[in-house]
Design an enzyme around this catalytic site. Structure first.
Site, PDB file in Angstrom:
ATOM      1  N   GLU A   1       0.829  -1.206   0.000  1.00 55.74           N
ATOM      2  CA  GLU A   1       0.000   0.000   0.000  1.00 55.74           C
ATOM      3  C   GLU A   1       0.869   1.263   0.000  1.00 55.74           C
ATOM      4  O   GLU A   1       0.644   2.204   0.776  1.00 55.74           O
ATOM      5  CB  GLU A   1      -0.957   0.003   1.202  1.00 55.74           C
ATOM      6  CG  GLU A   1      -2.039  -1.058   1.088  1.00 55.74           C
ATOM      7  CD  GLU A   1      -3.144  -0.905   2.122  1.00 55.74           C
ATOM      8  OE1 GLU A   1      -4.279  -1.278   1.823  1.00 55.74           O
ATOM      9  OE2 GLU A   1      -2.860  -0.409   3.241  1.00 55.74           O
TER      10      GLU A   1
ATOM     11  N   GLU B   1      -6.478  -7.771  -0.535  1.00 53.71           N
ATOM     12  CA  GLU B   1      -6.854  -7.733   0.885  1.00 53.71           C
ATOM     13  C   GLU B   1      -8.352  -7.484   0.950  1.00 53.71           C
ATOM     14  O   GLU B   1      -8.805  -6.352   0.883  1.00 53.71           O
ATOM     15  CB  GLU B   1      -6.106  -6.634   1.653  1.00 53.71           C
ATOM     16  CG  GLU B   1      -4.666  -6.934   1.943  1.00 53.71           C
ATOM     17  CD  GLU B   1      -4.063  -5.923   2.923  1.00 53.71           C
ATOM     18  OE1 GLU B   1      -4.836  -5.243   3.643  1.00 53.71           O
ATOM     19  OE2 GLU B   1      -2.824  -5.822   2.977  1.00 53.71           O
TER      20      GLU B   1
END
Length: 601
Positions: free
Chosen positions: A177, A253
């Site tokens: 991320e 995710e």
């Protein structure tokens, strides 16, 4: 008894992944040996699960319908010091991946180097930032040099376990991320080059939250973009498709739960709503990694913290309200997601069996010793003119003790510039007060007139794992003043509170108040999972047979600690508690079920 029976039928070892297979990213699909393949994965962090339970958790993942296991790699767990790379016991990543392969499943590995994961320092070693010039998640050369060493140490584990060499690994993720943190394209390019240089040849991916800004900042041309989200699947997949116009869509995710902070509530999510969002995602043809399939536990001092203006350390449990709970039992969410997966992919007929209630009983803690009495054996004290940080003491987690002599007349106030994260103040061993980062306390009134030994017992409650405060030092940061005068001539040491061998000979009977160890024992007919209740205690740490279960705190929400069966033994078992705040009740209660605290409903 709460055991780990897996199924209600005889178990058979699944066929291992075949040798010499290929895995590629095609124009529309992932391609396994040239054929379309949908990844249905679940996150399972080997470093949060006792190694003797890995096979149990992996098998239950396959029985839910998953074909892949995803794990981060916690660099700081493997490398407590530069030049050290531990792969023993619970850090035997190679064995973990071999168990994935033995179950006939594939693996996705996310070596970071930054992982977040609600893990202390986001997985980055604290020693890395002893030089303040070292970059954090950037193309700074000293930072990249340490990453190169890390990947070279990791390569012998990962490279031979890639799918084209007969292993389970099909994907490796670059960073984590990154678009939420920075936009240093050269950094990402160097990471790709470093990963390729050590022999990683499988496809590389990135993951970011599905906003245009993050998806663009966190990836590179040639790296396959994936997204992280837990709801509104079709909307998020559409955003991802706009930035990844070809190739398979993947939610790397899929958040099916959430984590907890001390002093807040226990997070849960609705199983039916989670199942609905997963159904939409799979119906759209996307691949998925369920985060988490099984959360596990932040044993020891491994929990992270968040700080977006307010410091919030994470609790010991990483149950995450996942399909498989902290003790490895299937939940309502497990069955709901299994039913959804069965609509889109084959699911085994075998069904995992949940364990029953754990034994409930009491243990008397009849022995104890003040922490200050054994402090000299837990750390090497050295003189300092001004208080050093814990990092300067070479202690990167747990506790440090700062000691000086003081004398004053009349009203006095003790000031600390900054404490990270909690300092108990004692005068001649008697508690005076607490400096708490969570409450931003910097001043403490002292009794009128006094002199004696001033001790500051500082606890690192978890290093920040997300945002710009990653890598910050712990301990006392800046001056300590009595009134307007800086206090000098300190003695300080990092304390290895896990050194129970130094504590046991000093234990004795009798009531003891203040920061102190307390010990007792209990008998078991056989090792089984236990849940140690912490209601009635203040704040501290617990060991069973020398294994650090983690922290407890009356701030909640967590009210029990998970005790994995493999740390127990038939016959006598040792229980040691380091209680920091108050005289204990002298009794510990084991519970039939975990108590993770109140929710916000």
């Amino acid at each position: 008894m709460h055991t780990h029976a897996l199924t209600d039928r005889p178990q058979q070892l699944a066929r291992p992944v075949a040798a010499g297979r290929s895995f590629e990213i095609g124009e529309e699909d992932f391609l396994l040996d040239g054929e379309p393949f949908r990844i249905i994965s679940g996150a399972l962090h080997y470093f949060r699960v006792h190694p003797e339970l890995w096979a149990d958790r992996i098998r239950k993942a396959r029985l839910m319908g998953l074909n892949t296991i995803e794990t981060y790699v916690a660099w700081n767990a493997h490398a407590p010091a530069r030049g050290v790379f531990d792969t023993e016991g619970g850090l035997d990543l190679g064995r973990f991946l071999d168990l994935v392969a033995a179950e006939g499943m594939h693996a996705i590995v996310r070596p970071g180097p930054y992982i977040c994961a609600e893990w202390t320092n986001g997985g980055l070693p604290a020693w890395l930032f002893a030089d303040p010039a070292v970059g954090v998640r950037s193309s700074e050369e000293r930072y990249l040099g340490a990453i190169a060493e890390y990947l070279e140490q990791l390569a012998p584990i990962l490279v031979p376990r890639q799918i084209d060499r007969g292993g389970p690994i099909i994907l490796v993720q670059i960073e984590n991320e990154y678009g939420a943190y920075g936009s240093d394209r050269r950094y990402l390019e160097r990471l790709v080059a470093l990963n390729r240089a050590v022999g990683l040849s499988v496809p590389f991916t990135t993951v970011d939250q599905p906003t245009p800004e993050m998806l663009e900042a966190g990836s590179l041309p040639g790296l396959h973009k994936t997204a992280s989200f837990g709801s509104r699947s079709l909307e998020r997949l559409a955003t991802l498709r706009a930035h990844q116009p070809s190739g398979p869509l993947m939610c790397a995710e899929f958040w099916d739960g959430w984590f907890d902070h001390w002093g807040a509530h226990h997070h849960t999510t609705d199983a039916a709503a989670t199942a609905h969002d997963l159904d939409e995602l799979l119906a759209a043809g996307a691949s998925v990694n369920i985060y988490m399939f099984h959360g596990g536990t932040n044993f020891g001092f491994t929990n992270g913290a968040n700080d977006k203006g307010v410091y919030q350390p994470l609790v010991t449990s990483y149950d995450y309200d996942a399909p498989l709970d902290e003790a490895g039992d299937p939940t309502e969410k497990y069955w709901a997601l299994r039913e959804v997966i069965a609509k889109h992919a084959p699911v085994p007929e075998e069904r995992p069996v949940a364990g029953g209630a754990a034994p409930a009983f009491e243990v008397s803690l009849e022995l104890g010793v003040p922490l200050l009495e054994v402090a000299e054996e837990l750390g090497e004290f050295a003189p300092f003119e001004a208080p050093p940080t814990m990092d300067e003491l070479g202690r990167f987690d747990g506790f440090a003790l700062y000691r000086t002599e003081v004398e004053w007349a009349g009203p006095a106030v003790l000031h600390v510039a900054e404490v990270r994260d909690r300092a108990q103040v004692l005068l001649d061993g008697d508690p005076v007060g607490v400096f708490a980062r969570t409450h931003r306390t910097h001043a403490l009134a002292l009794p009128r007139d006094g002199r004696g030994t001033l001790d500051l017992l500082v606890e690192d409650q978890g290093r920040v794992n997300y945002g710009p405060r990653i890598g910050e030092p712990k301990g006392i940061v800046g001056e300590v003043r009595l009134g307007e005068e800086p206090l000098r001539r300190w003695r300080a040491a990092g304390l290895d509170v896990d050194r129970l061998d130094a504590v046991r000979p000093r234990l004795r009977a009798g009531a003891i108040a203040g920061p102190s160890y307390h010990a007792g024992s209990f008998e078991l007919e056989e090792p089984v999972d236990l849940h140690l209740g912490t209601e009635g205690w203040g704040k501290g740490v617990v060991w069973v047979n020398g294994f650090n279960l983690g922290r407890y705190w009356s701030a909640g929400p967590q009210r029990s600690l998970y005790v994995p069966a493999p740390v127990l033994r038939r016959g006598e078992n040792e229980l040691v508690v380091l209680e920091l705040t108050a005289a204990p009740c002298g009794v510990v209660r084991f519970l039939a079920a975990p108590e993770l605290g109140h929710t916000d409903f």
